[in-house]
Scaffold this active site. Structure first.
Site, PDB file in Angstrom:
ATOM      1  N   LYS A 174       0.839  -1.208   0.000  1.00 19.76           N
ATOM      2  CA  LYS A 174       0.000   0.000   0.000  1.00 19.76           C
ATOM      3  C   LYS A 174       0.870   1.251   0.000  1.00 19.76           C
ATOM      4  CE  LYS A 174      -3.808  -2.480   2.196  1.00 19.76           C
ATOM      5  NZ  LYS A 174      -4.588  -2.798   3.403  1.00 19.76           N
ATOM      6  N   GLN A 217      -4.602  -1.730   9.697  1.00 22.71           N
ATOM      7  CA  GLN A 217      -4.518  -3.043   9.064  1.00 22.71           C
ATOM      8  C   GLN A 217      -5.066  -4.121  10.006  1.00 22.71           C
ATOM      9  OE1 GLN A 217      -3.663  -3.470   5.879  1.00 22.71           O
ATOM     10  NE2 GLN A 217      -3.848  -5.682   5.923  1.00 22.71           N
ATOM     11  N   ASP A 241     -11.080   2.432   4.036  1.00 21.93           N
ATOM     12  CA  ASP A 241     -11.319   0.989   3.952  1.00 21.93           C
ATOM     13  C   ASP A 241     -12.812   0.686   3.793  1.00 21.93           C
ATOM     14  OD1 ASP A 241      -9.205  -0.845   3.962  1.00 21.93           O
ATOM     15  OD2 ASP A 241      -8.790  -0.525   6.087  1.00 21.93           O
TER      16      ASP A 241
HETATM   17  N1  GUN Z   1      -6.835  -7.145   6.220  1.00 21.23           N
HETATM   18  C1  GUN Z   1      -7.158  -7.865   5.128  1.00 21.23           C
HETATM   19  N2  GUN Z   1      -7.693  -7.073   4.164  1.00 21.23           N
HETATM   20  C2  GUN Z   1      -7.710  -5.827   4.681  1.00 21.23           C
HETATM   21  C3  GUN Z   1      -8.134  -4.573   4.180  1.00 21.23           C
HETATM   22  O1  GUN Z   1      -8.651  -4.441   3.057  1.00 21.23           O
HETATM   23  N3  GUN Z   1      -7.979  -3.512   5.011  1.00 21.23           N
HETATM   24  C4  GUN Z   1      -7.448  -3.618   6.256  1.00 21.23           C
HETATM   25  N4  GUN Z   1      -7.346  -2.519   7.011  1.00 21.23           N
HETATM   26  N5  GUN Z   1      -7.047  -4.780   6.755  1.00 21.23           N
HETATM   27  C5  GUN Z   1      -7.169  -5.864   5.968  1.00 21.23           C
END
Ligand code: GUN
Length: 293
Positions: free
Chosen positions: A52, A96, A119
């Site tokens: 990211k 995350q 998100d």
């Molecule tokens: N863990 C797995 N997929 C995601 C996501 O799209 N966003 C976040 N914050 N954590 C994750």
């Protein structure tokens, strides 16, 4: 059979975003800023967050990574969330997941200002998505919609089976596929660990979206000729032949299923890269204050 190249589509979207950022800056606008909070050292989470941050660089975004050890208290983490909520320079941020067991993920999600929740996990965004209002749509389902759109895959009136009912993928995916627009307008069935007749449900599906986290769950005998298969699975399977010591395994037994399909996503290189492109797109929308003022 057409292989859906999520890596290529994601690269194209990132180029489009970078061009838009360049235009914003040329006109004296603000560089979009994404912050990420990472707790602990889970291998998958480390990799996702690193991707990211790298994608932010490619798109010309500012990025900030805030790290905590796995023993951080819930209150300290919530304080960091509140600080990002109050930081006018940060357009959007993510925490995350998964988080260590002693921290309530739901409490953390609900502490995030929904206007910065790129998100799309906050109940306000989830609720607005469910009734078709403008909002941040969670990245993985939105990335899948984008793939369906860019490959001109017909969804209207089709039977779509979603395997899995997680808050991050299964539930929003089902909502989006049934919404009154395209991609969408599908007849949706959600199957999960307590469903009966999963095989029969899958056999009648025009589109299967597999998000169970069970490697090789979908086999050729569950798939009808010409079906569209979207594989969201990314389980790390130990593999001594790989430098990393593992390979990523999808929820679909690719080799035997692929010949029956009209379209299929590979793992890796299918849905995964699209998740990141969608997150960046949400952050761009946040920077432009396009959804919430
Ligand atoms: N863990 C797995 N997929 C995601 C996501 O799209 N966003 C976040 N914050 N954590 C994750």
């Amino acid at each position: 059979m057409t292989l859906i190249d999520g890596k290529a589509v994601s690269a194209q979207i990132k180029e489009e975003i970078a061009a838009e950022v360049a235009e914003i800056l040329k006109n004296g606008g603000k560089r979009p800023h994404l912050a990420a909070i990472l707790v602990g050292h889970d291998g998958g989470s480390e990799t996702y967050v690193a991707s990211k941050i790298k994608a932010c660089e490619i798109c010309g975004f500012k990025s900030t990574l805030i790290r905590f050890e796995a023993d951080v208290t819930e209150e300290k983490l919530l304080d960091a969330v509140r600080q990002l909520n109050a930081d006018a320079d940060v357009d959007g941020f993510i925490v995350q997941l998964p988080l260590p067991k002693h921290i309530s993920e739901q409490k953390v999600i609900e502490t995030i200002d929904y206007r910065k929740d790129v998100d799309g996990f906050h109940p306000i965004n989830v609720g607005r998505m469910a009734i078709g209002l403008p909002c941040y749509i969670s990245a993985t389902p939105n990335g899948i919609l984008e793939l369906l759109k860019r490959y001109n895959i017909e969804t209207s009136g089709k039977k779509c089976v979603v395997l899995g009912r997680s808050n991050i993928v299964g539930k929003p995916m089902a909502q989006l596929m049934m919404q009154k627009r395209v991609p969408g307008d599908a007849t949706v069935t959600v199957c999960h660990s307590h469903s009966k007749n999963i095989k029969e449900e899958c056999l009648s599906a025009d589109i299967i979206i597999a998000a169970l986290g069970q490697p090789n769950f979908v086999t050729a005998d569950m798939v009808k000729e010409g079906a569209v298969i979207i594989d969201v699975g990314t389980t790390r399977v130990p593999d001594p032949t790989k430098k990393s010591g593992f390979h990523l395994n999808g929820d679909v037994k690719f080799d035997e299923v692929a010949p029956k399909c009209s379209f299929i996503t590979p793992v890796p290189g299918g849905v995964g890269p699209m998740t990141i492109a969608s997150l960046l797109n949400n952050t761009l929308l946040a920077g432009k204050k396009e959804i919430y003022k």
